[in-house]
Design a protein around this motif. Structure first.
Motif, PDB file in Angstrom:
ATOM      1  N   ALA A 309       0.833  -1.205   0.000  1.00 19.40           N
ATOM      2  CA  ALA A 309       0.000   0.000   0.000  1.00 19.40           C
ATOM      3  C   ALA A 309       0.866   1.253   0.000  1.00 19.40           C
ATOM      4  CB  ALA A 309      -0.934  -0.008   1.208  1.00 19.40           C
ATOM      5  N   VAL A 310       2.019   1.196   0.668  1.00 15.09           N
ATOM      6  CA  VAL A 310       2.950   2.331   0.627  1.00 15.09           C
ATOM      7  C   VAL A 310       3.456   2.553  -0.794  1.00 15.09           C
ATOM      8  CG1 VAL A 310       5.166   3.203   1.448  1.00 15.09           C
ATOM      9  CG2 VAL A 310       3.626   2.031   3.024  1.00 15.09           C
ATOM     10  N   ASP A 311       3.826   1.475  -1.469  1.00 17.01           N
ATOM     11  CA  ASP A 311       4.297   1.589  -2.855  1.00 17.01           C
ATOM     12  C   ASP A 311       3.209   2.162  -3.757  1.00 17.01           C
ATOM     13  OD1 ASP A 311       6.701   0.495  -2.048  1.00 17.01           O
ATOM     14  OD2 ASP A 311       6.135  -1.552  -2.609  1.00 17.01           O
ATOM     15  N   ALA A 312       1.969   1.699  -3.567  1.00 22.54           N
ATOM     16  CA  ALA A 312       0.865   2.190  -4.394  1.00 22.54           C
ATOM     17  C   ALA A 312       0.605   3.664  -4.130  1.00 22.54           C
ATOM     18  CB  ALA A 312      -0.404   1.371  -4.115  1.00 22.54           C
ATOM     19  N   ALA A 313       0.639   4.085  -2.858  1.00 26.15           N
ATOM     20  CA  ALA A 313       0.413   5.498  -2.539  1.00 26.15           C
ATOM     21  C   ALA A 313       1.527   6.372  -3.097  1.00 26.15           C
ATOM     22  CB  ALA A 313       0.299   5.670  -1.024  1.00 26.15           C
ATOM     23  N   THR A 314       2.753   5.872  -3.070  1.00 25.48           N
ATOM     24  CA  THR A 314       3.873   6.637  -3.632  1.00 25.48           C
ATOM     25  C   THR A 314       3.720   6.807  -5.135  1.00 25.48           C
ATOM     26  OG1 THR A 314       5.336   5.781  -1.902  1.00 25.48           O
ATOM     27  CG2 THR A 314       6.372   6.725  -3.854  1.00 25.48           C
ATOM     28  N   ALA A 315       3.324   5.738  -5.821  1.00 29.72           N
ATOM     29  CA  ALA A 315       3.091   5.833  -7.267  1.00 29.72           C
ATOM     30  C   ALA A 315       1.940   6.775  -7.574  1.00 29.72           C
ATOM     31  CB  ALA A 315       2.812   4.442  -7.837  1.00 29.72           C
ATOM     32  N   ALA A 316       0.882   6.731  -6.758  1.00 31.18           N
ATOM     33  CA  ALA A 316      -0.253   7.629  -6.966  1.00 31.18           C
ATOM     34  C   ALA A 316       0.157   9.085  -6.771  1.00 31.18           C
ATOM     35  CB  ALA A 316      -1.393   7.262  -6.012  1.00 31.18           C
TER      36      ALA A 316
END
Length: 414
Positions: A309-316
Motif C-alpha cells: 500500500a505504501v508503494d501504491a500510494a507513492t506511485a499515486a
C-alpha cells in the motif's frame, strides 16, 4: 454554527501557499471576496467536507483512546455431590488488552494524519467549489452579454428594414428587398428570444448551485496578460495544490499504517485479575491471568499488504504530480494564448462593425444591394460573438490561474 465556521476557516488555511500568501484584489467582474466566501461556505460539497473533517477528529480521538476496553466476566455454577447438599459456586474476572510501548504514539500519529487529510480534502472541496463558481459566473456573464449583442443587431436590422422601405417608397427598391430585410429582422428576433432563454438558464444554474447570487447584468473587464513567467506560476500552483497535498498525506498515512502493522507482529497481551468461590464458599481463589496471541501467517501477510500500500500510494503521488504539472502547463498556455486571441478577435469585430455601418450607409444611398447589406450585418454579429467568446475565454483562463494559485476569494490564509 460557530463550530462549522471554525472548521471552514481551518480548511481555508490548508489552502495557504508558502511563496505568496496574500490575496490579490478581486477582479471587478467577479463576485467580491466577502460574497464568494459566504457562497463557498454554503456549497453542499464544502459542507460535506466540513462534516468529514469533524468525523476525522473523532477518528483521531478513537486512535488516541485505544480500541481495547475493559472486559468483565462472571460465571455461576452448581456443584452436585453424591451425598450431601449442592455447592453454589461463582467466578468473576476483569481483563483488558494492553497496547505495548510505542504503539500509542503510532496511533496518535495516524490520528494526526487523518485530521490533516480531512483538512486537505476540505481545501480541495473549497477549491473545486471556487472553480465551479467561476465557470458558472462566466457562463452567465457570456450569455447576458451575448443577449445584448443580439439586441444591438436587432436595432441594426430594424434600421435596415426602414432603409429598404424608404428606398421602396422612393422607387429605388423592390418589394422583394423589403421582404428580405423583414425576414432578416424576424431571424434576428428569434435569435434574441433564444439568447434570452440561454441567459435565463445560465443564471438558474448559477442560482441553484449558489442560491444567494444576485440578479443583474454582470460586467466583463478587459483580459489582462499573464504577468509572470510560467515557472513562477508553476511554483505558486504546486505549492498550493490540494490534490498534491492529499497525495502526499496518503503516502504518509500508508507509511504510518505499515509501521503500525509491523509493530502488531508482536501481539498485545491481555492482562486480567480474577476471583472465585468454590466448595460451599470455603475456598476462595484470587489470581492473575495473562494471555498473548501467537503470531502466525495472517500478521505476516497483513504487513506485506501494508508495505505494498505504501508503494501504491507513492506511485499515486507521483502520478498526481504529473497530472498537476500538465494542468498548470495547459492553463498557462491557455491564459497566454487566449489573451492574444482576444486582441485579434476584438480588432476583427471592430472592422466588421465599421463595415456593417458603411454598408448600411451605402445601401441607403443606393450604392449597395440588400444581400450585401445583410451579409455585412451577419458578419458583424459573428465577429462580435467571436470577440465576446474570446474575451470570456481569456478572462476565465486567467482567473482559473488565480484560483489554482489561491490568490483571490480568500483562498490564501495563514
Amino acid at each position: 454554527m460557530k463550530r462549522w465556521c471554525s472548521l471552514f476557516l481551518l480548511g481555508m488555511a490548508s489552502c495557504s501557499i508558502s511563496a505568496m500568501d496574500v490575496d490579490l484584489p478581486t477582479p471587478t467582474d467577479l463576485p467580491s471576496t466577502e460574497s464568494a466566501q459566504v457562497w463557498l461556505r454554503q456549497d453542499p460539497a464544502v459542507q460535506e467536507a466540513l462534516a468529514d473533517m469533524a468525523g476525522a477528529g473523532h477518528v483521531a480521538g478513537m486512535l488516541r483512546a485505544s480500541p481495547h476496553e475493559w472486559t468483565v466476566k462472571a460465571t455461576s455454577q452448581q456443584r452436585s455431590y453424591q451425598a450431601g447438599p449442592t455447592s453454589r459456586e461463582w467466578a468473576a474476572q476483569l481483563e483488558r488488552t494492553i497496547r505495548l510501548p510505542g504503539k500509542k504514539a503510532m496511533d496518535r500519529q495516524l490520528g494526526d494524519v487523518e485530521v490533516d487529510l480531512a483538512q486537505a480534502r476540505l481545501g480541495e472541496a473549497i477549491h473545486e467549489a471556487a472553480r465551479s463558481l467561476l465557470d458558472l459566473w462566466m457562463a452567465w456573464a457570456q450569455t447576458e452579454h451575448a443577449k445584448n449583442l443580439i439586441a444591438e443587431q436587432t436595432t441594426f436590422a430594424q434600421s435596415n428594414l426602414q432603409a429598404a422601405k424608404t428606398r421602396q417608397r422612393a422607387g429605388d427598391a423592390s418589394r422583394l428587398e423589403v421582404n428580405v430585410a423583414a425576414g432578416d429582422l424576424a431571424e434576428i428576433q428569434q435569435r434574441f428570444a433564444q439568447a434570452s432563454a440561454e441567459a435565463t438558464k445560465a443564471h438558474a444554474r448559477l442560482r441553484i448551485r449558489f442560491p444567494e447570487v444576485p440578479a443583474g447584468l454582470p460586467t466583463l473587464s478587459e483580459p489582462q496578460p499573464v504577468n509572470m513567467p510560467e515557472q513562477a506560476w508553476r511554483e505558486l500552483v504546486m505549492a498550493s495544490s490540494d490534490p498534491l497535498r492529499i497525495a502526499e498525506l496518503e503516502v504518509r498515512k500508508a507509511e504510518r499504517q505499515a509501521d503500525r502493522t509491523r509493530a502488531d507482529r508482536l501481539p498485545d497481551p491481555t492482562v486480567g485479575v480474577f476471583t472465585a468461590s468454590e466448595a460451599f464458599s470455603r475456598e476462595r481463589i484470587i489470581g492473575v491471568s495473562v494471555s498473548v496471541p501467537l503470531p502466525g501467517g495472517y500478521r505476516r501477510e497483513r504487513l506485506g499488504q501494508a508495505l505494498t500500500a505504501v508503494d501504491a500510494a507513492t506511485a499515486a503521488r507521483d502520478r498526481q504530480q504529473r497530472v498537476v504539472e500538465t494542468e498548470i502547463a495547459e492553463a498557462y498556455a491557455d491564459a497566454s494564448g487566449n489573451h492574444a486571441r482576444w486582441q485579434l478577435a476584438t480588432k476583427g469585430a471592430r472592422h466588421a462593425a465599421d463595415t456593417a455601418r458603411l454598408t448600411q450607409r451605402a445601401y441607403t444611398l443606393g450604392e449597395a444591394d440588400v444581400q450585401t447589406l445583410l451579409l455585412a450585418r451577419r458578419q458583424s454579429l459573428q465577429a462580435s460573438e467571436a470577440a465576446l467568446d474570446a474575451r470570456v475565454t481569456a478572462l476565465r483562463a486567467y482567473y482559473r490561474l488565480l484560483i489554482d494559485a489561491h490568490r483571490i476569494w480568500g483562498l490564501a490564509h495563514e
